[in-house]
Design a protein around this motif. Sequence first.
Motif, mmCIF file in Angstrom:
data_model
loop_
_atom_site.group_PDB
_atom_site.id
_atom_site.type_symbol
_atom_site.label_atom_id
_atom_site.label_comp_id
_atom_site.label_asym_id
_atom_site.label_seq_id
_atom_site.Cartn_x
_atom_site.Cartn_y
_atom_site.Cartn_z
ATOM 1 N N VAL A 92 -11.855 2.048 -1.538
ATOM 2 C CA VAL A 92 -11.158 1.559 -2.729
ATOM 3 C C VAL A 92 -11.679 0.163 -3.032
ATOM 4 N N HIS A 93 -12.355 0.042 -4.169
ATOM 5 C CA HIS A 93 -12.972 -1.224 -4.567
ATOM 6 C C HIS A 93 -12.064 -1.931 -5.560
ATOM 7 N N GLY A 94 -11.430 -3.017 -5.112
ATOM 8 C CA GLY A 94 -10.474 -3.763 -5.926
ATOM 9 C C GLY A 94 -9.058 -3.449 -5.500
ATOM 10 N N CYS A 95 -8.372 -4.433 -4.915
ATOM 11 C CA CYS A 95 -7.032 -4.197 -4.368
ATOM 12 C C CYS A 95 -5.965 -4.923 -5.166
ATOM 13 N N GLY A 96 -6.007 -4.733 -6.485
ATOM 14 C CA GLY A 96 -4.885 -5.106 -7.320
ATOM 15 C C GLY A 96 -3.810 -4.030 -7.202
ATOM 16 N N GLY A 97 -2.917 -3.963 -8.188
ATOM 17 C CA GLY A 97 -1.820 -2.999 -8.109
ATOM 18 C C GLY A 97 -2.286 -1.561 -8.040
ATOM 19 N N VAL A 98 -3.247 -1.174 -8.887
ATOM 20 C CA VAL A 98 -3.710 0.213 -8.879
ATOM 21 C C VAL A 98 -4.528 0.499 -7.624
ATOM 22 N N VAL A 127 -11.714 -2.760 -0.193
ATOM 23 C CA VAL A 127 -12.694 -3.805 -0.511
ATOM 24 C C VAL A 127 -12.092 -4.761 -1.533
ATOM 25 N N ASP A 128 -12.146 -6.054 -1.234
ATOM 26 C CA ASP A 128 -11.669 -7.055 -2.185
ATOM 27 C C ASP A 128 -12.261 -8.402 -1.816
ATOM 28 N N LEU A 129 -12.055 -9.379 -2.695
ATOM 29 C CA LEU A 129 -12.549 -10.736 -2.463
ATOM 30 C C LEU A 129 -11.521 -11.625 -1.771
ATOM 31 N N GLN A 130 -10.247 -11.173 -1.739
ATOM 32 C CA GLN A 130 -9.175 -12.028 -1.258
ATOM 33 C C GLN A 130 -8.549 -11.468 0.011
#
Length: 353
Positions: free
Chosen positions: A177-183, A201-204
């Motif tokens: 999962v690329h990008g761990c915002g809400g979705v 996967v995320d930057l934070q």
Amino acid sequence: MRAAVLEAHGEPLEIADIDRPTADPDGVVIETEACGICRSDWHAWQGDWGWLGLEAQPGQVLGHEPAGRVVEVGENVENVAEGDHVAVPFNLGDGSCPECRRGHSNTCENVMPLGFVEQAPGAFAEELHVPVADHNAVHLPDGVSSTDMAGLGCRFMTSFHALAHRADVGAGDWVAVHGCGGVGLSAVHIADALGANVVAVDLQEEKLEKAKSLGAVETVDASDTDDVPDAVKALAGGGTQVSVDALGIETTCQNSVLSLGNRGQHVQIGLTTQDEQGMVSLPTDAMVMQEIEFIGSLGMPPTRYDEIFRLVASGKLDPSAVVSETVGLDDVPEKLDAMTDYETVGIPVIDEF
């Protein structure tokens, strides 16, 4: 009634008094008890998606993840009554087009995106009109709070449809999962519930820690990794079976495709920004040689919400776990601004109007 209204793209939303809605013959009015604040609202606030015909105009009430109680019912409505506790999908269908009749109302030929177009004022408001209510108002199970279900109308059910219906996720599969915002966090939780091994996967670091709490078995800090696809492949034994772009920028889309092994499935959930305007270059030769599938996924037909409800009832899914905080309507401008630099974690939900 009070509502958060778009005055100009990029300028703080105005908390204004506007006329309350009235039910048309096929619609209902709900008193909004909770509504999630989504990155899609940020896109609308920024004036994105004109290339899709969805550029929100000044005067638009934003907000598309509501839950609440029915307070007014149109004369033709048969299956919704005053006092019913309901959620509302963001992609309102007409219930009668060929797509809706085939069970694909998320791609309705006459779709009305809630909170993005004039004919569908959004849910950053004390009350909300729901057109074609027999089709678009989803009854919530007993004992479920509006706050817990506010994110269901967009991010959670979008991720569920993507992984449970569009992709072929099996027990033991590796899912990135690329990008761990809400979705993205919703996708992590759902993939884990489906039996997959999840690489987040995320930057934070804060978002990666949240992903771990929701079931990710491995994480990749993209801010400290020279080659994200190689890092994912190393963790997944050569490549994942499914990979999700949950953000919608060129980098995450390309990284997602390149994280896959042979015959892998890339699932595109995130919509693009002004930088891409819907066009992203892809490693097409690698996709051919590896027989990689590129799958688009939009929302979820409300007729299938019961699948989520059954998993919630069994304890395998918990949409409330992705809710990070509750705020008031007056806090919406600040929360949208925080999304510019990806400062929110999980799903903020309005529960005071």
